[in-house]
Write a protein that holds these residues in place. Structure first.
Motif, PDB file in Angstrom:
ATOM      1  N   MET A   1      -6.377  -4.341  -5.647  1.00 21.22           N
ATOM      2  CA  MET A   1      -6.059  -3.533  -4.457  1.00 21.22           C
ATOM      3  C   MET A   1      -4.539  -3.331  -4.348  1.00 21.22           C
ATOM      4  SD  MET A   1      -8.763  -5.269  -1.868  1.00 21.22           S
ATOM      5  CE  MET A   1      -8.873  -4.071  -0.564  1.00 21.22           C
ATOM      6  N   PHE A   2      -3.788  -4.347  -4.758  1.00 20.68           N
ATOM      7  CA  PHE A   2      -2.328  -4.200  -4.746  1.00 20.68           C
ATOM      8  C   PHE A   2      -1.908  -3.137  -5.777  1.00 20.68           C
ATOM      9  CE2 PHE A   2       2.029  -5.558  -5.940  1.00 20.68           C
ATOM     10  CZ  PHE A   2       2.636  -5.362  -4.704  1.00 20.68           C
ATOM     11  N   SER A   3      -2.590  -3.126  -6.933  1.00 28.62           N
ATOM     12  CA  SER A   3      -2.304  -2.070  -7.926  1.00 28.62           C
ATOM     13  C   SER A   3      -2.588  -0.702  -7.319  1.00 28.62           C
ATOM     14  CB  SER A   3      -3.158  -2.240  -9.185  1.00 28.62           C
ATOM     15  OG  SER A   3      -2.913  -3.474  -9.779  1.00 28.62           O
ATOM     16  N   ASP A   4      -3.672  -0.599  -6.550  1.00 29.67           N
ATOM     17  CA  ASP A   4      -3.970   0.668  -5.869  1.00 29.67           C
ATOM     18  C   ASP A   4      -2.845   1.033  -4.898  1.00 29.67           C
ATOM     19  OD1 ASP A   4      -6.360   1.289  -7.104  1.00 29.67           O
ATOM     20  OD2 ASP A   4      -7.643   0.725  -5.419  1.00 29.67           O
TER      21      ASP A   4
ATOM     22  N   ILE B   1      -4.938   8.885   7.391  1.00 25.59           N
ATOM     23  CA  ILE B   1      -4.489   7.565   6.902  1.00 25.59           C
ATOM     24  C   ILE B   1      -5.156   7.287   5.548  1.00 25.59           C
ATOM     25  CG2 ILE B   1      -4.526   5.063   7.401  1.00 25.59           C
ATOM     26  CD1 ILE B   1      -4.712   5.964  10.433  1.00 25.59           C
ATOM     27  N   SER B   2      -4.363   6.921   4.560  1.00 29.09           N
ATOM     28  CA  SER B   2      -4.912   6.583   3.245  1.00 29.09           C
ATOM     29  C   SER B   2      -5.682   5.268   3.325  1.00 29.09           C
ATOM     30  CB  SER B   2      -3.787   6.475   2.215  1.00 29.09           C
ATOM     31  OG  SER B   2      -3.232   7.756   1.983  1.00 29.09           O
ATOM     32  N   VAL B   3      -6.638   5.101   2.424  1.00 26.08           N
ATOM     33  CA  VAL B   3      -7.514   3.914   2.460  1.00 26.08           C
ATOM     34  C   VAL B   3      -7.545   3.260   1.083  1.00 26.08           C
ATOM     35  CG1 VAL B   3      -9.908   3.128   2.754  1.00 26.08           C
ATOM     36  CG2 VAL B   3      -8.999   4.897   4.279  1.00 26.08           C
ATOM     37  N   ILE B   4      -7.419   1.936   1.086  1.00 24.38           N
ATOM     38  CA  ILE B   4      -7.639   1.152  -0.143  1.00 24.38           C
ATOM     39  C   ILE B   4      -8.731   0.143   0.188  1.00 24.38           C
ATOM     40  CG2 ILE B   4      -6.608  -0.582  -1.680  1.00 24.38           C
ATOM     41  CD1 ILE B   4      -3.924   0.908  -1.261  1.00 24.38           C
ATOM     42  N   THR B   5      -9.763   0.075  -0.625  1.00 20.63           N
ATOM     43  CA  THR B   5     -10.882  -0.812  -0.279  1.00 20.63           C
ATOM     44  C   THR B   5     -11.509  -1.470  -1.494  1.00 20.63           C
ATOM     45  OG1 THR B   5     -12.910  -0.976   1.016  1.00 20.63           O
ATOM     46  CG2 THR B   5     -12.644   1.023  -0.293  1.00 20.63           C
TER      47      THR B   5
ATOM     48  N   THR C   1     -10.441   1.060  -6.788  1.00 26.23           N
ATOM     49  CA  THR C   1     -10.513   0.456  -8.121  1.00 26.23           C
ATOM     50  C   THR C   1     -11.180  -0.923  -8.082  1.00 26.23           C
ATOM     51  OG1 THR C   1      -8.402   1.539  -8.515  1.00 26.23           O
ATOM     52  CG2 THR C   1      -9.128  -0.004 -10.186  1.00 26.23           C
ATOM     53  N   ALA C   2     -11.035  -1.640  -6.961  1.00 29.27           N
ATOM     54  CA  ALA C   2     -11.557  -3.010  -6.886  1.00 29.27           C
ATOM     55  C   ALA C   2     -13.058  -3.074  -6.618  1.00 29.27           C
ATOM     56  CB  ALA C   2     -10.814  -3.785  -5.795  1.00 29.27           C
TER      57      ALA C   2
ATOM     58  N   ALA D   1       1.700   4.523  -3.580  1.00 27.98           N
ATOM     59  CA  ALA D   1       3.137   4.737  -3.347  1.00 27.98           C
ATOM     60  C   ALA D   1       3.714   5.677  -4.407  1.00 27.98           C
ATOM     61  CB  ALA D   1       3.870   3.397  -3.369  1.00 27.98           C
ATOM     62  N   ASP D   2       3.272   5.445  -5.649  1.00 35.33           N
ATOM     63  CA  ASP D   2       3.720   6.279  -6.767  1.00 35.33           C
ATOM     64  C   ASP D   2       3.327   7.737  -6.547  1.00 35.33           C
ATOM     65  OD1 ASP D   2       5.130   5.933  -9.030  1.00 35.33           O
ATOM     66  OD2 ASP D   2       3.437   5.369 -10.303  1.00 35.33           O
TER      67      ASP D   2
END
Ligand SMILES: NC(=O)c1ccc[n+]([C@@H]2O[C@H](COP(=O)([O-])OP(=O)(O)OC[C@H]3O[C@@H](n4cnc5c(N)ncnc54)[C@H](OP(=O)(O)O)[C@@H]3O)[C@@H](O)[C@H]2O)c1
Length: 340
Positions: A320-323, A113-117, A144-145, A328-329
């Motif tokens: 985080m939304f940019s991440d 599972i990918s993670v954004i934090t 990034t955040a 997705a990109d």
């Protein structure tokens, strides 16, 4: 469809949710429909493998998770069982252990599972391991955040790969600006710290913002992005809590500002966070309020300077939304199929 799990539903988690609902078209442009399959906070949460609808998500951000009729005492494993593509994690970890975040990241990554934090400590303690594991599992790790929150400085540093950077230096903790300015304007250090904590600008534990732990964690992440394999425990941290009030006030009268400066010396591979005297008119000396600054010194004597806003939660969630868009990109670029 991109299946999203939200882990942590406080200031940042709720702000992220609002952005996700309000800017859904940005994902749609990439041909993707977001589907929040679950939300987890410390006492449990909600799951719905048919997606929690936009209206319900906004209701949850307004009324909170715990009063929702379908709230359950679920655990992380219940969310993982629904096989999200990406988990958005916003939980404040312990600065000493990085927990519970490190355990959560490791479990998510091991499950593919990918993670954004936005949480810095886990990365500052185990950057190399988390990056390597995410590469081994072919998942995205977006952080990034974590540094300068509202200003994507990590992306700038990634763009300098292959160039020779001698050192980076800056103010990475906005709370230190606030407290030092209060002292310059007449308060004692203990009065200024008390006020910053009461106004919820500083963390309740003064060691985090003013002791230098927060800036040290951020500097460690930047050092790792620049190729230095370092841990938060390697940072030379000097607290500004012991500074004498008269010294700060007298310096200000002489046109000198005392700032909490984070530095990464890439040549000597040293990371430090220390109170330093800087000219009031310099880039670092002029940073106030909710702003951070970073000077990147290249080997040819040239400098790149970036000044930008850090939090609050809304700005952090935007990054985080940019991440999420980058995730997705990258899936689309690699032709990787997101669950449909
Ligand atoms: N706020 C900012 O401006 C900002 C800026 C940059 C970075 N960050 C980072 O973002 C992170 C989140 O900050 P925040 O301001 O959103 O914190 P917060 O408002 O305190 O929210 C934290 C959330 O995490 C949940 N939580 C705590 N332990 C958990 C666990 N073991 N399992 C699942 N959920 C758990 C909490 O549950 P309960 O609701 O039950 O308490 C709460 O929903 C922190 O790491 C912070 O350093 C924040």
């Amino acid at each position: 469809m991109v299946k999203i799990a939200l882990i942590g539903f406080g200031n940042v988690g709720k702000s992220f949710t609002r952005i996700l609902v309000n800017r859904v078209t940005e994902l749609n442009k990439l041909g993707l429909e977001p589907c929040v399959i679950g939300i987890l906070a410390s006492r449990g949460g909600l799951i719905n493998d048919e997606c929690i609808g936009s209206r319900a998500l906004i209701d949850l951000t307004n009324k909170g998770l715990y009063s929702a009729p379908n709230f359950k005492t679920i655990e992380l494993r219940d969310l993982i069982n629904l096989k999200p593509d990406v988990a958005v994690v916003s939980i404040p970890p312990s600065y000493h252990t990085g927990e519970p975040n490190l355990t959560i990241y490791r479990l998510l990554i091991s499950e593919g599972i990918s993670v954004i934090t936005a949480d810095k400590t886990g990365l500052a303690l185990a950057y190399g391991e988390l990056i390597n594991e995410s590469r081994n599992k072919g998942v995205y790790l977006g952080f990034t955040a974590t540094v300068m929150a509202g200003t994507p400085v990590i992306q700038l540093l990634k763009g300098l790969r292959g160039r020779i950077v001698k050192n980076i230096e800056g103010v990475l903790n906005a709370t230190s600006n606030y407290v030092l300015t209060l002292v310059e304007n007449g308060l004692t250090m203990s009065e200024a710290v008390k006020r910053a904590i009461e106004e919820k600008i500083a963390e309740p534990d003064p060691a985090i913002d003013l002791g230098g732990l927060d800036a040290a964690a951020k500097a460690t992440i930047l050092a790792n992005v620049m190729g230095i394999n370092a841990s938060l425990r390697d940072v030379d941290v000097q607290s500004m809590l012991n500074l004498k009030d008269d010294y700060i006030k007298e310096s200000a009268r002489k046109g000198i500002r005392v700032k909490q400066v984070a530095s990464v010396d890439l040549t000597r591979r040293l990371i430090s966070v220390k109170p330093m005297e800087v000219p009031a008119g310099s880039v670092i000396g002029s940073i106030t309020g909710n702003y951070n600054a970073l000077i990147i010194r290249l080997n040819d004597g040239k400098e790149i300077t970036i000044i930008g806003p850090t939090g609050p939660a809304e700005a952090t969630a935007e990054v985080m939304f940019s991440d999420l868009l980058e995730y997705a990109d990258s899936c689309l670029t690699m032709g990787k199929r997101i669950k449909g």
